[in-house]
Design a protein around this motif. Sequence first.
Motif, PDB file in Angstrom:
ATOM      1  N   ALA A 246       0.828  -1.203   0.000  1.00 41.29           N
ATOM      2  CA  ALA A 246       0.000   0.000   0.000  1.00 41.29           C
ATOM      3  C   ALA A 246       0.865   1.257   0.000  1.00 41.29           C
ATOM      4  N   ALA A 247       1.897   1.285   0.845  1.00 38.98           N
ATOM      5  CA  ALA A 247       2.754   2.464   0.937  1.00 38.98           C
ATOM      6  C   ALA A 247       3.440   2.738  -0.399  1.00 38.98           C
ATOM      7  N   ARG A 248       3.850   1.679  -1.084  1.00 39.43           N
ATOM      8  CA  ARG A 248       4.512   1.860  -2.384  1.00 39.43           C
ATOM      9  C   ARG A 248       3.576   2.585  -3.356  1.00 39.43           C
ATOM     10  N   ARG A 249       2.324   2.175  -3.391  1.00 36.94           N
ATOM     11  CA  ARG A 249       1.380   2.768  -4.335  1.00 36.94           C
ATOM     12  C   ARG A 249       0.931   4.159  -3.900  1.00 36.94           C
ATOM     13  N   VAL A 250       0.732   4.338  -2.600  1.00 35.78           N
ATOM     14  CA  VAL A 250       0.312   5.647  -2.103  1.00 35.78           C
ATOM     15  C   VAL A 250       1.420   6.675  -2.304  1.00 35.78           C
ATOM     16  N   LEU A 251       2.651   6.307  -1.983  1.00 33.18           N
ATOM     17  CA  LEU A 251       3.753   7.263  -2.105  1.00 33.18           C
ATOM     18  C   LEU A 251       4.102   7.544  -3.559  1.00 33.18           C
ATOM     19  N   ALA A 252       3.872   6.563  -4.442  1.00 30.44           N
ATOM     20  CA  ALA A 252       4.068   6.832  -5.870  1.00 30.44           C
ATOM     21  C   ALA A 252       3.074   7.887  -6.351  1.00 30.44           C
ATOM     22  N   CYS A 302      10.323   6.253  -0.115  1.00 31.66           N
ATOM     23  CA  CYS A 302      10.615   7.666  -0.413  1.00 31.66           C
ATOM     24  C   CYS A 302      12.014   7.816  -1.008  1.00 31.66           C
ATOM     25  N   ARG A 303      12.958   7.046  -0.499  1.00 27.96           N
ATOM     26  CA  ARG A 303      14.314   7.094  -1.055  1.00 27.96           C
ATOM     27  C   ARG A 303      14.295   6.645  -2.512  1.00 27.96           C
ATOM     28  N   GLY A 304      13.546   5.582  -2.800  1.00 32.46           N
ATOM     29  CA  GLY A 304      13.470   5.089  -4.162  1.00 32.46           C
ATOM     30  C   GLY A 304      12.793   6.066  -5.114  1.00 32.46           C
ATOM     31  N   LEU A 305      11.842   6.828  -4.590  1.00 30.52           N
ATOM     32  CA  LEU A 305      11.121   7.803  -5.414  1.00 30.52           C
ATOM     33  C   LEU A 305      11.845   9.143  -5.480  1.00 30.52           C
ATOM     34  N   GLY A 306      12.851   9.313  -4.628  1.00 27.20           N
ATOM     35  CA  GLY A 306      13.587  10.573  -4.601  1.00 27.20           C
ATOM     36  C   GLY A 306      12.783  11.724  -4.027  1.00 27.20           C
ATOM     37  N   ILE A 307      11.909  11.421  -3.042  1.00 32.19           N
ATOM     38  CA  ILE A 307      11.089  12.465  -2.430  1.00 32.19           C
ATOM     39  C   ILE A 307      11.355  12.535  -0.936  1.00 32.19           C
ATOM     40  N   GLU A 308      11.042  13.679  -0.366  1.00 29.40           N
ATOM     41  CA  GLU A 308      11.170  13.847   1.081  1.00 29.40           C
ATOM     42  C   GLU A 308      10.059  13.061   1.780  1.00 29.40           C
TER      43      GLU A 308
END
Length: 462
Positions: A246-252, A302-308
Amino acid sequence: MNNSHVSPGSFTGTSPVWLKEPDDVNDLMPHLWSQTAEKRDGDLYVGGLSIPELVANVNTPAFILDEDDFRSRARAFKEAFAPADVYYAGKSFLCTEVARWIDQEGLCLDVCSDGELTVALRAGFDPERIGYHGNNKTAMELRRAIIAGVGRIIVDSFDEIERIGAITAETGTPARVMIRVTAGVEAHTHEFIATAHEDQKFGFSISSGDAFGAARRILEHPGIDLRGLHSHIGSQIFDTAGFEVAARRVLALHAKIAHELGHVMPETDLGGGFGIAYTSQDDPKPPVELAAGMREIVTQECRGLGIEEPHLSIEPGRAIVGPSMCTVYTVGTVKQVALDGGHTRTYVSVDGGMSDNIRTALYDADYSATLASRTSDAAPVVARIVGKHCESGDIVVKDEFLPSDIRPGDLVAVPATGAYGRSMASNYNHALRPPVVAVKDGVARTLVRRETVEDLLTTDLG
């Protein structure tokens, strides 16, 4: 056949495989009970009080709430997840005093109706620390929440976005919102399935693009402050595997909104649903382990997406109040019913039932129980604890070992009934809903009184 004594040979052969015969049927399994619960000479004690003596004054059925246990569990979540915000899910159980406890322990509060909001405000709860859920909030309810200064409204539909936009434009009062999203993950107990579990009434689908469209629509309203995304994947969850998907999809989606719409949302809520032990088969993780797992998931994504990393919040309800409360009943009848194969089933009927605990009938939930008013030397027997209502499905505990001399007048107590017991209680068969009695340091306080016949007749205008 109505019996006051059940023969030790009445094991049915149909009980679940996880139900093991205890070494001593009088003992408690500590992980099912609140922290102060203990047996003394056969009597159940909670909060330093004898339950048989307590219910002699308040009658049965009654919900007994261990205040120290409740506060301890609330603190454990707050400390484990810090600096994340912990929103206690009021739907699990809420009354004015419990709202005050939550406030005093420094937690936030989640409500999902105007009635729950009313209780929170009555308790003096800071509206800035209240979140408001619901898939069909009316314009009246939204107006009240916005004017009261509720800290965040969890938006659940395009209709609701327009209602909020109209209210903020009319009143000049801004509204802070989060978008409820469905991440295609459904988690229950030890399993999760990462497929298209989006056929439900809650939230906006991520995969269909509705969730992104909701963000775009919200940003068109200058009076609405879009704070973040909210996801809730299920209930009675014992690990963090489902949260990872869920976190992977929400943070994307979080990253996509920032990149394509130019709006960086400061928050993310991964919901609740943390499990508790209802029976010996359940083995929930402590908050510190849940927090470590979820923190690692968010950090990695977040690290993988490059976001804070956004500010995280969660919403435990059952995991705080569930183990803190037990329900005490008086046995009324005991009977043995003949089954095929020469087996019998022992039915222990109590003075409550589905009107104070609908979960067994509604969700096929399992519970445990203990004889609470004396010590027994009799052999254990597998019994089924049933209620007094005019329904064959009125079952409180499907299978449990009780002493074979269980008889009318005995008290039995069912642990882990704090969540969705009193809060989902009904007046079926015109039953009177039980009281909630808090116990602490040898002192009992009634937080919610027992209903009376006069209460029932108040709304009956015939």
